[in-house]
Design a protein around this motif. Structure first.
Motif, PDB file in Angstrom:
ATOM      1  N   ARG A 105      -2.718  -5.870  -7.584  1.00 49.16           N
ATOM      2  CA  ARG A 105      -3.429  -4.599  -7.678  1.00 49.16           C
ATOM      3  C   ARG A 105      -4.080  -4.471  -9.042  1.00 49.16           C
ATOM      4  O   ARG A 105      -3.403  -4.642 -10.063  1.00 49.16           O
ATOM      5  CB  ARG A 105      -2.457  -3.430  -7.483  1.00 49.16           C
TER       6      ARG A 105
ATOM      7  N   ARG B  52       0.834  -1.199   0.000  1.00 47.71           N
ATOM      8  CA  ARG B  52       0.000   0.000   0.000  1.00 47.71           C
ATOM      9  C   ARG B  52       0.871   1.253   0.000  1.00 47.71           C
ATOM     10  O   ARG B  52       0.598   2.218  -0.715  1.00 47.71           O
ATOM     11  CB  ARG B  52      -0.929   0.001   1.214  1.00 47.71           C
TER      12      ARG B  52
ATOM     13  N   GLY C  77       2.325   1.721  -3.344  1.00 49.87           N
ATOM     14  CA  GLY C  77       1.338   2.154  -4.326  1.00 49.87           C
ATOM     15  C   GLY C  77       0.954   3.613  -4.243  1.00 49.87           C
ATOM     16  O   GLY C  77       0.245   4.114  -5.123  1.00 49.87           O
TER      17      GLY C  77
ATOM     18  N   ARG D 204       3.577   4.781  -6.898  1.00 46.85           N
ATOM     19  CA  ARG D 204       3.939   3.880  -7.993  1.00 46.85           C
ATOM     20  C   ARG D 204       2.678   3.325  -8.627  1.00 46.85           C
ATOM     21  O   ARG D 204       1.626   3.239  -7.991  1.00 46.85           O
ATOM     22  CB  ARG D 204       4.801   2.719  -7.482  1.00 46.85           C
ATOM     23  N   THR D 205       2.784   2.913  -9.875  1.00 52.28           N
ATOM     24  CA  THR D 205       1.628   2.380 -10.585  1.00 52.28           C
ATOM     25  C   THR D 205       1.290   0.975 -10.091  1.00 52.28           C
ATOM     26  O   THR D 205       2.149   0.284  -9.518  1.00 52.28           O
ATOM     27  CB  THR D 205       1.907   2.307 -12.085  1.00 52.28           C
ATOM     28  N   PRO D 206       0.049   0.524 -10.320  1.00 49.67           N
ATOM     29  CA  PRO D 206      -0.306  -0.853  -9.960  1.00 49.67           C
ATOM     30  C   PRO D 206       0.607  -1.886 -10.613  1.00 49.67           C
ATOM     31  O   PRO D 206       0.918  -2.908 -10.015  1.00 49.67           O
ATOM     32  CB  PRO D 206      -1.756  -0.983 -10.454  1.00 49.67           C
TER      33      PRO D 206
ATOM     34  N   VAL E  78       3.722  -2.149  -8.523  1.00 48.75           N
ATOM     35  CA  VAL E  78       3.418  -2.864  -7.271  1.00 48.75           C
ATOM     36  C   VAL E  78       3.304  -4.362  -7.541  1.00 48.75           C
ATOM     37  O   VAL E  78       3.824  -5.187  -6.783  1.00 48.75           O
ATOM     38  CB  VAL E  78       2.124  -2.322  -6.642  1.00 48.75           C
ATOM     39  N   ASN E  79       2.657  -4.723  -8.626  1.00 43.29           N
ATOM     40  CA  ASN E  79       2.488  -6.137  -8.952  1.00 43.29           C
ATOM     41  C   ASN E  79       3.818  -6.810  -9.276  1.00 43.29           C
ATOM     42  O   ASN E  79       4.029  -7.978  -8.949  1.00 43.29           O
ATOM     43  CB  ASN E  79       1.524  -6.294 -10.123  1.00 43.29           C
TER      44      ASN E  79
END
Length: 402
Positions: A161, A119, A122, A125-127, A130-131
């Motif tokens: 995400r 979290r 994120g 940063r973009t999803p 994060v992924n």
């Protein structure tokens, strides 16, 4: 025997020893627990630990931190991945995982702690970023579970995400737009027109297309073997790698117009080879840099951008041609498992995530039919298992054949 006694100043004490999975260095490991007043206490504790291990609730009280484990995992992973992939793993760990989780002990890592870190990541940063961080952490911790360092993977129930609606939108041409682009390239004598047709026909990644060699094509049977891709080496230079992105090869059926375009492209390449013989590089690549060598991916990007100028079409990058191919295949009724195999997706889940929403109700995309008279005939698609050749292309509808 795993339980034994030993002498201390306070009298006889008991301990037990239990074997652990071998470490990263392949050496045998053992855990010893001492200080029991009676043999019965030591036996009971050993049995309890064995039961907990079988239930997956025991944790090795290791002092290793996430940062230390990532380094061990990267060292072990290095021989099994290409240099570019290892470089990406290391960069993701350094930039996104270590600042948030590096000092945390593995035994203290929980799903809630991972969620909190993601979290925080994120927030700026973009999803997708994060992924990627989650994927690297998940792989590293999965290895820790295999080696007995962790009883379970704290990321198992941490969800990816979802991309925002704006980022999830993938631009694609209609069938009519794809036909118009190919017709314009043919009319202009674009030297890359066979490549554009190949990308729209097969849905290949641009690296896979640039790694295609003439021995990979069987133009009589109308098939292409996709088994290599262009990737970056440890120094960041583009090279033809020994396998595709997923490590799986596939054999794709080509449309008749694509076969004809490739034959014409071959004739033109042979003429260039004769003309440029002193500087010609004999690589066997189908789509070369003009002198036989490997075409840089940046050159492909630039040539495609130039080919679209003045046509009034939505601007697409090379991956947009791949998406157009797959989208039109789904609209034509090709089953998603066939689309998955044709695209070379690692799993059907990825294909479903991207293309399950595509339906015939989308009039904008369904309005054209690439199989318009005078182009290729009915749209077609097929993907043969690796190593097989078909004497005739199949006739299931598929991707843009212009």
């Amino acid at each position: 025997m795993s339980v034994r006694s030993y002498k201390t100043k306070a009298g006889t004490r008991w301990e037990y020893a239990i074997d652990l999975p071998r470490g990263l260095d392949g050496k045998r490991r053992q855990r010893r627990v001492a200080g029991f007043a009676t043999k019965a206490d030591a036996v009971a504790a050993e049995m309890a630990e064995r039961v907990d291990r079988r239930r997956g609730v025991w944790a090795d009280p290791s002092t290793a931190t996430v940062a230390e484990w990532l380094e061990e995992w990267l060292a072990e992973t290095e021989p099994r991945v290409v240099p570019g992939t290892l470089r990406d793993y290391r960069a993701i760990g350094r930039a996104h995982l270590l600042p948030l989780l590096g000092p945390v002990r593995l035994s203290d890592l929980t799903p809630a702690r991972v969620e909190a870190a993601l979290r925080q990541l994120g927030r700026d940063r973009t999803p997708a970023t994060v992924n990627r961080a989650l994927a690297v952490l998940r792989m590293a911790l999965a290895r820790a579970v295999v080696l007995g360092v962790l009883p379970r993977n704290p990321t198992d129930h941490v969800l990816r995400r979802p991309a925002s609606a704006a980022r999830a939108a993938r631009p694609a041409w209609t069938a009519a737009q794809a036909r118009a682009f190919l017709a314009a390239a043919d009319a202009a004598g674009d030297p890359m027109r066979a490549l554009w047709r190949y990308l729209l026909d097969t849905g290949c990644r641009k690296g896979e297309a640039l790694a295609l060699a003439w021995p990979d094509l069987d133009l009589d049977a109308g098939t292409a073997r996709v088994w290599r891709t262009v990737r970056k080496d440890a120094a960041g230079r583009e090279v033809v790698g020994p396998r595709t992105k997923t490590g799986r090869e596939r054999v794709l059926t080509l449309a008749p117009a694509t076969v004809a375009a490739l034959r014409a492209h071959r004739a033109g390449q042979l003429a260039r080879k004769v003309r440029l013989r002193p500087v010609w590089q004999e690589t066997g690549l189908v789509f070369d840099n003009g002198r036989g060598g490997m075409m840089p991916t940046a050159t492909l990007d630039d040539r495609l951008a130039r080919a679209q100028r003045g046509l009034g079409l939505p601007r697409l990058a090379p991956h947009g041609l791949r998406h157009t191919s797959a989208t039109l295949a789904v609209l034509a009724g090709v089953p998603l498992p066939v689309v998955q195999r044709r695209l070379g997706h690692a799993s059907i889940t990825m294909t479903v995530d991207i293309y399950a929403h595509v339906g015939l109700a989308d009039d904008r995309l369904a309005s054209g039919a690439l199989g318009a008279p005078g182009v290729d005939g009915p749209p077609r698609s097929a993907c043969a298992p690796a190593g097989q050749r078909r004497s005739r292309p199949r006739t299931a509808a598929s991707s843009p054949r212009g």
